[in-house]
Design an enzyme around this catalytic site. Structure first.
Site, PDB file in Angstrom:
ATOM      1  N   CYS A 105      37.535  34.325   3.040  1.00  0.00           N
ATOM      2  CA  CYS A 105      36.807  35.449   3.641  1.00  0.00           C
ATOM      3  C   CYS A 105      35.402  35.019   4.060  1.00  0.00           C
ATOM      4  CB  CYS A 105      36.729  36.635   2.681  1.00  0.00           C
ATOM      5  SG  CYS A 105      35.817  36.299   1.179  1.00  0.00           S
ATOM      6  N   ASP A 120      32.799  34.749   2.184  1.00  0.00           N
ATOM      7  CA  ASP A 120      31.727  35.377   1.408  1.00  0.00           C
ATOM      8  C   ASP A 120      31.103  34.370   0.442  1.00  0.00           C
ATOM      9  OD1 ASP A 120      32.356  37.593   2.770  1.00  0.00           O
ATOM     10  OD2 ASP A 120      33.210  38.715   1.110  1.00  0.00           O
ATOM     11  N   CYS A 180      31.217  41.123   1.316  1.00  0.00           N
ATOM     12  CA  CYS A 180      31.736  42.477   1.474  1.00  0.00           C
ATOM     13  C   CYS A 180      31.107  43.422   0.443  1.00  0.00           C
ATOM     14  CB  CYS A 180      33.250  42.465   1.305  1.00  0.00           C
ATOM     15  SG  CYS A 180      33.755  42.202  -0.394  1.00  0.00           S
ATOM     16  N   CYS A 230      37.077  39.694  -5.185  1.00  0.00           N
ATOM     17  CA  CYS A 230      35.623  39.797  -5.010  1.00  0.00           C
ATOM     18  C   CYS A 230      34.936  39.733  -6.376  1.00  0.00           C
ATOM     19  CB  CYS A 230      35.256  41.081  -4.280  1.00  0.00           C
ATOM     20  SG  CYS A 230      36.274  41.400  -2.822  1.00  0.00           S
TER      21      CYS A 230
HETATM   22 FE1  FES Z   1      35.586  38.153   0.190  1.00  0.00          FE
HETATM   23 FE2  FES Z   1      35.197  40.490  -0.949  1.00  0.00          FE
HETATM   24  S1  FES Z   1      36.329  40.079   0.867  1.00  0.00           S
HETATM   25  S2  FES Z   1      34.530  38.562  -1.637  1.00  0.00           S
END
Ligand code: FES
Length: 143
Positions: free
Chosen positions: A35, A37, A60, A104
């Site tokens: 993702c 992140d 996110c 997450c």
């Molecule tokens: Fe990647 Fe939440 S979508 S940490």
């Protein structure tokens, strides 16, 4: 039922402990390749206790809420307790996360562990390697 709990929304809108700690005793940065992140945790440790903690999360809403809750859970705790923090405990403290958002909270657990490992490494403190398993592979839980 709403997708996100009140607590998730609260910690997303008003995240606790956001920022940077200059001269941190331990810093941990982890990312989820899928993702994209990124989460960074800064720890101040006095006499084996987490005296302060801050985070920066590029990610996110669930990652921000997880970082916020995780920092609240370890603040003021002994290092030994912070090491035991699991992503499940973070998700439970948030009154749950949707299944596809559980990863997450994994980032929060990993970032704290990475910061504690950094603290041990910087201070030449011996530790059991099994406390710090290799980074979680999100292929297993799916992003
Ligand atoms: Fe990647 Fe939440 S979508 S940490």
């Amino acid at each position: 039922m709403a997708l996100y709990s009140e607590k998730v929304m609260d910690h997303f809108r008003n995240p606790r402990n956001v920022g940077v700690l200059e001269n941190a005793d331990g810093v941990g940065e982890v990312g989820n390749a899928k993702c994209g992140d990124i989460m960074k945790i800064y720890l101040k440790i006095d006499r084996d206790t987490i005296s302060d903690v801050k985070f920066e999360t590029f990610g996110c809403g669930s990652a921000i809420a997880s970082s916020s809750m995780a920092t609240e859970l370890i603040k003021g705790q002994p290092v030994s307790e912070a090491l035991k923090l699991t992503n499940r405990a973070v998700a439970e403290a948030l009154d749950g996360l949707p299944a596809h958002k559980l990863h997450c909270s994994v980032l929060a657990e990993e970032a704290i562990k990475a910061a504690l490992k950094d603290y041990y490494d910087k201070n030449g403190i011996a530790y059991d390697e099994s406390l710090f398993p290799a980074a979680h592979d999100c292929d297993h839980c799916g992003v």
